[in-house]
Design a protein around this motif. Structure first.
Motif, PDB file in Angstrom:
ATOM      1  N   ASP A  60     -12.404   1.355  15.998  1.00  0.00           N
ATOM      2  CA  ASP A  60     -11.029   1.671  15.612  1.00  0.00           C
ATOM      3  C   ASP A  60     -10.535   0.709  14.547  1.00  0.00           C
ATOM      4  OD1 ASP A  60     -10.906   3.803  17.284  1.00  0.00           O
ATOM      5  OD2 ASP A  60      -9.699   2.829  18.830  1.00  0.00           O
ATOM      6  N   ASP A  61     -10.828  -0.587  14.690  1.00  0.00           N
ATOM      7  CA  ASP A  61     -10.403  -1.561  13.687  1.00  0.00           C
ATOM      8  C   ASP A  61     -11.009  -1.255  12.329  1.00  0.00           C
ATOM      9  OD1 ASP A  61      -8.882  -2.880  15.545  1.00  0.00           O
ATOM     10  OD2 ASP A  61     -10.300  -4.531  15.856  1.00  0.00           O
ATOM     11  N   SER A  62     -12.303  -0.980  12.286  1.00  0.00           N
ATOM     12  CA  SER A  62     -12.946  -0.690  11.012  1.00  0.00           C
ATOM     13  C   SER A  62     -12.440   0.628  10.455  1.00  0.00           C
ATOM     14  CB  SER A  62     -14.474  -0.663  11.161  1.00  0.00           C
ATOM     15  OG  SER A  62     -14.869   0.413  11.996  1.00  0.00           O
ATOM     16  N   GLY A  63     -12.206   1.609  11.324  1.00  0.00           N
ATOM     17  CA  GLY A  63     -11.672   2.894  10.881  1.00  0.00           C
ATOM     18  C   GLY A  63     -10.280   2.753  10.305  1.00  0.00           C
ATOM     19  N   VAL A  64      -9.458   1.909  10.913  1.00  0.00           N
ATOM     20  CA  VAL A  64      -8.099   1.686  10.419  1.00  0.00           C
ATOM     21  C   VAL A  64      -8.154   0.979   9.071  1.00  0.00           C
ATOM     22  CG1 VAL A  64      -5.950   0.405  10.825  1.00  0.00           C
ATOM     23  CG2 VAL A  64      -7.007   1.726  12.677  1.00  0.00           C
ATOM     24  N   ARG A  65      -9.015  -0.026   8.978  1.00  0.00           N
ATOM     25  CA  ARG A  65      -9.136  -0.737   7.699  1.00  0.00           C
ATOM     26  C   ARG A  65      -9.574   0.211   6.587  1.00  0.00           C
ATOM     27  NH1 ARG A  65     -11.100  -5.021  11.016  1.00  0.00           N
ATOM     28  NH2 ARG A  65     -13.230  -4.282  10.784  1.00  0.00           N
ATOM     29  N   GLU A  66     -10.534   1.085   6.882  1.00  0.00           N
ATOM     30  CA  GLU A  66     -11.004   2.046   5.879  1.00  0.00           C
ATOM     31  C   GLU A  66      -9.888   3.007   5.485  1.00  0.00           C
ATOM     32  OE1 GLU A  66     -14.339   5.529   5.563  1.00  0.00           O
ATOM     33  OE2 GLU A  66     -14.779   3.791   6.819  1.00  0.00           O
ATOM     34  N   LEU A  67      -9.127   3.463   6.472  1.00  0.00           N
ATOM     35  CA  LEU A  67      -8.008   4.366   6.198  1.00  0.00           C
ATOM     36  C   LEU A  67      -6.966   3.684   5.329  1.00  0.00           C
ATOM     37  CD1 LEU A  67      -6.632   7.096   6.717  1.00  0.00           C
ATOM     38  CD2 LEU A  67      -5.631   6.085   8.776  1.00  0.00           C
ATOM     39  N   VAL A  68      -6.651   2.427   5.635  1.00  0.00           N
ATOM     40  CA  VAL A  68      -5.667   1.682   4.831  1.00  0.00           C
ATOM     41  C   VAL A  68      -6.181   1.527   3.401  1.00  0.00           C
ATOM     42  CG1 VAL A  68      -4.578  -0.588   4.534  1.00  0.00           C
ATOM     43  CG2 VAL A  68      -4.628   0.495   6.794  1.00  0.00           C
ATOM     44  N   ARG A  69      -7.453   1.216   3.244  1.00  0.00           N
ATOM     45  CA  ARG A  69      -8.030   1.092   1.890  1.00  0.00           C
ATOM     46  C   ARG A  69      -7.921   2.425   1.139  1.00  0.00           C
ATOM     47  NH1 ARG A  69     -13.041  -1.404   4.220  1.00  0.00           N
ATOM     48  NH2 ARG A  69     -12.377  -3.492   4.681  1.00  0.00           N
ATOM     49  N   ASP A  70      -8.219   3.529   1.827  1.00  0.00           N
ATOM     50  CA  ASP A  70      -8.112   4.840   1.176  1.00  0.00           C
ATOM     51  C   ASP A  70      -6.683   5.120   0.739  1.00  0.00           C
ATOM     52  OD1 ASP A  70     -10.798   5.289   1.514  1.00  0.00           O
ATOM     53  OD2 ASP A  70     -10.562   6.671   3.222  1.00  0.00           O
ATOM     54  N   VAL A  71      -5.740   4.852   1.633  1.00  0.00           N
ATOM     55  CA  VAL A  71      -4.336   5.110   1.308  1.00  0.00           C
ATOM     56  C   VAL A  71      -3.880   4.237   0.136  1.00  0.00           C
ATOM     57  CG1 VAL A  71      -1.964   4.894   2.164  1.00  0.00           C
ATOM     58  CG2 VAL A  71      -3.734   5.924   3.602  1.00  0.00           C
ATOM     59  N   ILE A  72      -4.268   2.948   0.181  1.00  0.00           N
ATOM     60  CA  ILE A  72      -3.895   2.035  -0.908  1.00  0.00           C
ATOM     61  C   ILE A  72      -4.584   2.478  -2.202  1.00  0.00           C
ATOM     62  CG2 ILE A  72      -4.155  -0.347  -1.774  1.00  0.00           C
ATOM     63  CD1 ILE A  72      -3.727  -1.263   1.142  1.00  0.00           C
TER      64      ILE A  72
END
Length: 78
Positions: free
Chosen positions: A62-74
């Motif tokens: 979940d942590d890595s998935g959230v980080r990836e999602l934040v990077r995509d959004v940014i």
């Protein structure tokens, strides 16, 4: 009278031996029950350990998935 006392002592000794056998049987049964309970406790502890490991893996994912999602959004916002 002496024969009666011998018989009484013999009867008491036979009764005592029977009680000892019963006690030994009870103690063996109790030991087996404790051994079984201990095996169940060990199995439960192992299952809880596996569950904790899986929960840690899910949280790590979940942590890595959230980080990836934040990077995509940014990345899209930029």
């Amino acid at each position: 009278m002496a024969n009666e006392k011998k018989v009484d002592v013999r009867t008491l000794l036979i009764g005592l031996a029977a009680l000892r056998r019963d006690e030994a049987h009870y103690l063996r049964a109790e030991a087996e029950a404790l051994r079984t309970r201990a095996e169940h406790v060990v199995a439960l502890a192992e299952a809880l350990e596996r569950q904790a490991e899986l929960a840690a893996q899910v949280l790590a994912f979940d942590d890595s998935g959230v980080r990836e999602l934040v990077r995509d959004v940014i990345g899209r916002a930029a």
